[in-house]
Motif scaffolding. Structure first.
Motif, PDB file in Angstrom:
ATOM      1  N   LEU A 136      20.085  49.096  82.261  1.00  0.00           N
ATOM      2  CA  LEU A 136      20.507  48.204  83.340  1.00  0.00           C
ATOM      3  C   LEU A 136      20.451  46.764  82.851  1.00  0.00           C
ATOM      4  O   LEU A 136      19.428  46.315  82.342  1.00  0.00           O
ATOM      5  CB  LEU A 136      19.596  48.362  84.567  1.00  0.00           C
ATOM      6  N   ASP A 137      21.555  46.045  83.013  1.00  0.00           N
ATOM      7  CA  ASP A 137      21.632  44.626  82.676  1.00  0.00           C
ATOM      8  C   ASP A 137      21.553  43.833  83.973  1.00  0.00           C
ATOM      9  O   ASP A 137      22.465  43.862  84.800  1.00  0.00           O
ATOM     10  CB  ASP A 137      22.952  44.346  81.946  1.00  0.00           C
ATOM     11  N   VAL A 138      20.439  43.121  84.168  1.00  0.00           N
ATOM     12  CA  VAL A 138      20.213  42.339  85.389  1.00  0.00           C
ATOM     13  C   VAL A 138      20.794  40.948  85.205  1.00  0.00           C
ATOM     14  O   VAL A 138      20.343  40.189  84.353  1.00  0.00           O
ATOM     15  CB  VAL A 138      18.707  42.242  85.707  1.00  0.00           C
ATOM     16  N   GLY A 139      21.808  40.605  86.001  1.00  0.00           N
ATOM     17  CA  GLY A 139      22.521  39.351  85.804  1.00  0.00           C
ATOM     18  C   GLY A 139      23.500  39.492  84.656  1.00  0.00           C
ATOM     19  O   GLY A 139      23.512  38.691  83.723  1.00  0.00           O
ATOM     20  N   CYS A 140      24.333  40.534  84.726  1.00  0.00           N
ATOM     21  CA  CYS A 140      25.197  40.903  83.600  1.00  0.00           C
ATOM     22  C   CYS A 140      26.335  39.932  83.362  1.00  0.00           C
ATOM     23  O   CYS A 140      26.967  39.955  82.307  1.00  0.00           O
ATOM     24  CB  CYS A 140      25.765  42.299  83.819  1.00  0.00           C
ATOM     25  N   MET A 149      12.790  40.933  78.985  1.00  0.00           N
ATOM     26  CA  MET A 149      13.137  39.724  79.750  1.00  0.00           C
ATOM     27  C   MET A 149      13.228  38.503  78.848  1.00  0.00           C
ATOM     28  O   MET A 149      12.310  38.221  78.080  1.00  0.00           O
ATOM     29  CB  MET A 149      12.068  39.418  80.805  1.00  0.00           C
ATOM     30  N   PHE A 150      14.336  37.773  78.961  1.00  0.00           N
ATOM     31  CA  PHE A 150      14.426  36.440  78.391  1.00  0.00           C
ATOM     32  C   PHE A 150      14.207  35.448  79.524  1.00  0.00           C
ATOM     33  O   PHE A 150      14.932  35.469  80.532  1.00  0.00           O
ATOM     34  CB  PHE A 150      15.804  36.193  77.774  1.00  0.00           C
ATOM     35  N   ILE A 205      17.254  45.124  81.057  1.00  0.00           N
ATOM     36  CA  ILE A 205      17.352  43.855  80.340  1.00  0.00           C
ATOM     37  C   ILE A 205      17.649  42.733  81.331  1.00  0.00           C
ATOM     38  O   ILE A 205      18.587  42.829  82.125  1.00  0.00           O
ATOM     39  CB  ILE A 205      18.458  43.910  79.269  1.00  0.00           C
ATOM     40  N   GLY A 206      16.832  41.695  81.293  1.00  0.00           N
ATOM     41  CA  GLY A 206      17.088  40.497  82.079  1.00  0.00           C
ATOM     42  C   GLY A 206      17.409  39.357  81.126  1.00  0.00           C
ATOM     43  O   GLY A 206      16.497  38.753  80.558  1.00  0.00           O
ATOM     44  N   ASN A 207      18.688  39.107  80.912  1.00  0.00           N
ATOM     45  CA  ASN A 207      19.135  38.100  79.943  1.00  0.00           C
ATOM     46  C   ASN A 207      19.196  36.731  80.616  1.00  0.00           C
ATOM     47  O   ASN A 207      20.242  36.307  81.089  1.00  0.00           O
ATOM     48  CB  ASN A 207      20.501  38.494  79.369  1.00  0.00           C
ATOM     49  N   ASP A 265      25.086  41.705  89.339  1.00  0.00           N
ATOM     50  CA  ASP A 265      25.181  40.250  89.384  1.00  0.00           C
ATOM     51  C   ASP A 265      25.452  39.853  90.835  1.00  0.00           C
ATOM     52  O   ASP A 265      25.873  40.687  91.644  1.00  0.00           O
ATOM     53  CB  ASP A 265      26.298  39.751  88.467  1.00  0.00           C
ATOM     54  N   ILE A 266      25.217  38.580  91.154  1.00  0.00           N
ATOM     55  CA  ILE A 266      25.476  38.110  92.514  1.00  0.00           C
ATOM     56  C   ILE A 266      26.818  37.383  92.613  1.00  0.00           C
ATOM     57  O   ILE A 266      27.184  36.902  93.681  1.00  0.00           O
ATOM     58  CB  ILE A 266      24.346  37.184  93.018  1.00  0.00           C
TER      59      ILE A 266
END
Length: 294
Positions: free
Chosen positions: A65-69, A154-155, A124-126, A89-90
């Protein structure tokens, strides 16, 4: 171009972090040219650093899962099978582009669990979770979406990233109020709700079902110098993207590679040693590696 010294911040009570394996020089070269034809040079520097770091520590387990892709461009470079890559993403505009590359949905992670029914083995939170006002709800919902053996990568920015650079260093010594005002303006522009040190992130994650295993620092004096040098045109590129949905750097796809070579050499020079100690004065971001607590 080897990634030389890999240094990590050990977290008390955690197992030793995985042995890192830097990507090949060929992969880095390919990423640099691809990003120069997609985003401003300042953003290219940051994203190449993150790509090198994520390739060094990620296990490549699926589903992910890419959070904020964002637009999902990241996943066109990693050479992965994207059939089990999911993103949230929002921004509806960003999600519409991401859907051409991965499984993407418009989701506010602080309000709901992403993709109910799917358990993710890697999340992943990029550079996304620092933008979520309700961080506890976001981390809790990610834990609900995690498989029993999942990892969260997390970055997040370091607390003092906006004070880096020669100008800010000079101002801090001679006009600290001005330096602090500039720092606040930068964090406000980038909408950074959460600027914590590694110990605070460790506690936040622990109270929401995650155990931190390691914290790495990203950044060097070289990459910071170029990032700040090319930041003004990057702001212009950001505004153009807000209006059109694309960075003007996309036009570089019609430019011969030879003309991009000088910029590519600068980027490769800047990212030759991207991983530094978490408490390094040149670290502008942390890469936090956490695991789901049973």
């Amino acid at each position: 171009m080897p990634v030389s010294r890999v240094v990590r911040h050990a977290v008390p009570g955690s197992r030793p972090p995985d042995t890192v394996q830097p990507p090949s020089p060929e992969d880095i070269e390919r990423w640099v040219y691809a990003y120069l034809q997609h985003a401003p040079l300042s953003l290219t520097l940051r994203e190449i650093n993150r790509l090198i770091a994520i390739e060094a520590v990620a296990r490549g387990e699926r589903p992910v899962l890419d959070v904020g892709c964002g637009d999902g461009f990241w996943w066109t470079l990693r050479g992965d099978d994207t059939r089990e890559v999911y993103g949230i993403d929002i921004s509806a505009r960003e999600v519409a582009q991401a859907k051409t590359r991965i499984h993407a949905e418009l989701t506010d992670v602080s309000r709901e669990r992403p993709f109910p029914g799917t358990e993710f083995r890697e999340i992943i939170g990029n550079c996304s979770l620092e933008h979520v006002p309700d961080i506890d709800a976001a981390l809790s919902n990610l834990r609900k979406a995690a498989a029993p053996d999942a990892r969260l990568l997390m970055f997040v920015p370091t607390p003092r990233w906006a004070y880096q650079g020669k100008l800010q260093s000079w101002l801090l010594r001679r006009a600290p109020r001005v330096a602090m005002s500039l720092s606040g303006a930068m964090n406000g522009f980038f909408q950074h709700w959460h600027l914590y040190d590694a110990k605070v992130w460790t506690r936040l994650l622990a109270q929401n079902g995650w155990r931190v295993r390691a914290v790495y620092g990203l950044g060097s004096a070289r990459s910071e110098l170029l990032f700040r040098l090319f930041l003004p045109p990057a702001f212009v590129g950001f505004l153009v993207k807000k209006l059109t949905g694309f960075y003007p750097a996309r036009l570089a796809r019609f430019v011969p590679s030879a003309l991009l070579a000088p910029q590519a050499r600068l980027v490769r020079w800047a990212v030759s040693d991207p991983l530094v100690p978490a408490d390094s004065p040149t670290a502008y971001e942390y890469l936090i590696v956490a695991e789901a607590v049973p």
